[in-house]
Design a protein around this motif. Structure first.
Motif, PDB file in Angstrom:
ATOM      1  N   GLY A 176      -2.730  -8.539  -0.473  1.00  0.00           N
ATOM      2  CA  GLY A 176      -2.194  -8.161  -1.658  1.00  0.00           C
ATOM      3  C   GLY A 176      -1.681  -6.702  -1.769  1.00  0.00           C
ATOM      4  N   LYS A 177      -1.885  -5.966  -0.435  1.00  0.00           N
ATOM      5  CA  LYS A 177      -1.182  -4.651  -0.432  1.00  0.00           C
ATOM      6  C   LYS A 177      -0.330  -4.450   0.832  1.00  0.00           C
ATOM      7  CE  LYS A 177      -4.478  -2.798  -3.442  1.00  0.00           C
ATOM      8  NZ  LYS A 177      -3.988  -2.070  -4.319  1.00  0.00           N
ATOM      9  N   ILE A 178      -0.475  -4.699   1.903  1.00  0.00           N
ATOM     10  CA  ILE A 178       0.415  -4.196   3.051  1.00  0.00           C
ATOM     11  C   ILE A 178       0.037  -5.113   4.233  1.00  0.00           C
ATOM     12  CG2 ILE A 178      -0.605  -2.269   3.823  1.00  0.00           C
ATOM     13  CD1 ILE A 178       1.852  -1.220   4.598  1.00  0.00           C
ATOM     14  N   THR A 179       1.065  -5.583   4.919  1.00  0.00           N
ATOM     15  CA  THR A 179       1.107  -6.256   6.160  1.00  0.00           C
ATOM     16  C   THR A 179       2.083  -5.604   7.174  1.00  0.00           C
ATOM     17  OG1 THR A 179       0.009  -8.243   5.198  1.00  0.00           O
ATOM     18  CG2 THR A 179       1.177  -8.349   7.504  1.00  0.00           C
ATOM     19  N   THR A 200      -0.611   2.556   0.528  1.00  0.00           N
ATOM     20  CA  THR A 200      -1.957   2.044   0.461  1.00  0.00           C
ATOM     21  C   THR A 200      -2.817   2.773   1.290  1.00  0.00           C
ATOM     22  OG1 THR A 200      -0.740  -0.126   0.285  1.00  0.00           O
ATOM     23  CG2 THR A 200      -3.130  -0.062   1.181  1.00  0.00           C
ATOM     24  N   THR A 201      -2.530   3.026   2.616  1.00  0.00           N
ATOM     25  CA  THR A 201      -3.601   3.686   3.623  1.00  0.00           C
ATOM     26  C   THR A 201      -3.259   5.211   3.282  1.00  0.00           C
ATOM     27  OG1 THR A 201      -1.704   3.805   5.319  1.00  0.00           O
ATOM     28  CG2 THR A 201      -3.063   1.914   5.317  1.00  0.00           C
ATOM     29  N   GLY A 202      -2.203   5.713   2.595  1.00  0.00           N
ATOM     30  CA  GLY A 202      -2.139   7.238   2.689  1.00  0.00           C
ATOM     31  C   GLY A 202      -3.184   7.547   1.725  1.00  0.00           C
ATOM     32  N   PRO A 203      -3.130   7.218   0.371  1.00  0.00           N
ATOM     33  CA  PRO A 203      -4.297   8.005  -0.428  1.00  0.00           C
ATOM     34  C   PRO A 203      -5.756   7.782  -0.047  1.00  0.00           C
ATOM     35  CG  PRO A 203      -3.137   5.979  -1.686  1.00  0.00           C
ATOM     36  CD  PRO A 203      -2.322   6.328  -0.148  1.00  0.00           C
TER      37      PRO A 203
END
Length: 311
Positions: free
Chosen positions: A150-153, A211-214
């Motif tokens: 639901g976020k990133i692949t 997604t991974t940054g925060p």
């Protein structure tokens, strides 16, 4: 048992380091010209070590790597083989700075003459001296293959091959630093080896996303700093919501006690911090991890066979 000798400083004298957070579009020539302008701006602050972001000469994405890739070997490549190599060399020389040239997609043909063998692609960082000499080449070791439902692949390994060397670089006036790329920051072993082999800083050009940054960008910078009691610099592209990949931004420099010295927002910016060897020694004396490790209980990962580039 505590050491009876005083270690020599890992950073010989204070030095300013600048992270250049910039946006890159589809025009490689324009990207290189833009980077050159920003490196001049960074050097004008007094920075002697300047860092560019991951994939600064092209859009970031698996669809873009092959079309923007440049041939770097044998070195030095010709201007037509690698305009980015020559542009970075000129930026370093014209501004008399150590330039950690973010990263660029690299095309590599096998030395074996086999028409059926496909070329390899790497995500590669080039570091140049103030005279424009190539000091080291780092190929991204850990490829960015993740899937958060639901976020990133994202799967860099669909196109890229991994590097196989840790990159440590000696800067004669200052000391030794390590260069790695983005996803490499998640693997503490690289940082541990670099620290125990005398680095004063870990430098990571990287393009974390929204997604991974925060979640982890700042946390990982602070974790690598506090684990190893040295400086950590993370240099991101600026955020462009019109691009296919949305970078987090927030380039930053963390000190040996894990305090964030400077941090950008998401737009284009240059962040500058002064690195001071005294702060490294204060951290290591106050919390003396180097003298308290229990290698009788667990192994020292910096010992034994380690593939190292740049020394």
């Amino acid at each position: 048992m505590a050491s009876s000798t005083t270690p020599s400083p890992v950073l010989k004298q204070p030095v300013k380091l600048a992270c250049v957070q910039l946006a890159s579009g589809p025009d490689k020539t324009a990207n290189l010209q833009h980077a050159a302008s920003k490196v001049r701006d960074a050097a004008s602050t007094g920075a002697k070590i300047v860092v560019l972001p991951e994939c600064f000469n092209s859009p970031y994405g698996t669809d873009h790597f092959p079309s923007y890739a440049e041939t770097l070997l044998p070195s030095p490549p010709s201007q037509s083989q690698s305009p980015s190599f020559h542009a970075l060399s000129a930026m370093a020389r014209e501004n008399a700075v150590y330039l950690i040239g973010g990263s660029i997609p690299e095309l590599h043909h096998s030395e074996e003459e086999d028409d059926n063998k496909k070329p390899s692609y790497y995500n590669t960082s080039l570091t140049f001296s103030p005279t424009g000499e190539l000091l080291a080449t780092h190929r991204k070791i850990h490829l960015f293959d993740i899937s958060i439902p639901g976020k990133i692949t994202f799967r860099e390994s669909d196109v890229l091959s991994p590097g196989n060397k840790l990159t440590l670089i000696d800067l004669p006036e200052y000391g030794r630093l390590a260069v790695a790329i983005c996803y490499d920051v998640r693997f503490p072993e690289l940082a541990t080896v670099a620290a125990r082999r005398g680095c004063f800083a870990l430098v990571y050009p990287g393009a974390f996303n929204l997604t991974t940054g925060p979640l982890h960008w700042k946390l990982l910078g602070q974790a690598r700093a506090v684990d190893n009691q040295l400086y950590v610099a993370l240099c991101s592209p600026a955020r462009d919501m019109g691009a296919g990949y949305h970078a987090w931004g927030h380039s930053l420099v963390v000190d040996p006690m894990a305090q964030v010295l400077v941090e950008a927002e998401e737009k284009e910016a240059i962040v500058v911090a002064e690195l001071d060897g005294d702060r490294i020694e204060e951290a290591r004396k106050g919390i003396p991890l180097r003298d308290q490790r229990r290698f009788d209980v667990y192994p020292d990962v910096s010992q034994g066979k380690v593939n190292v580039e740049g020394l």
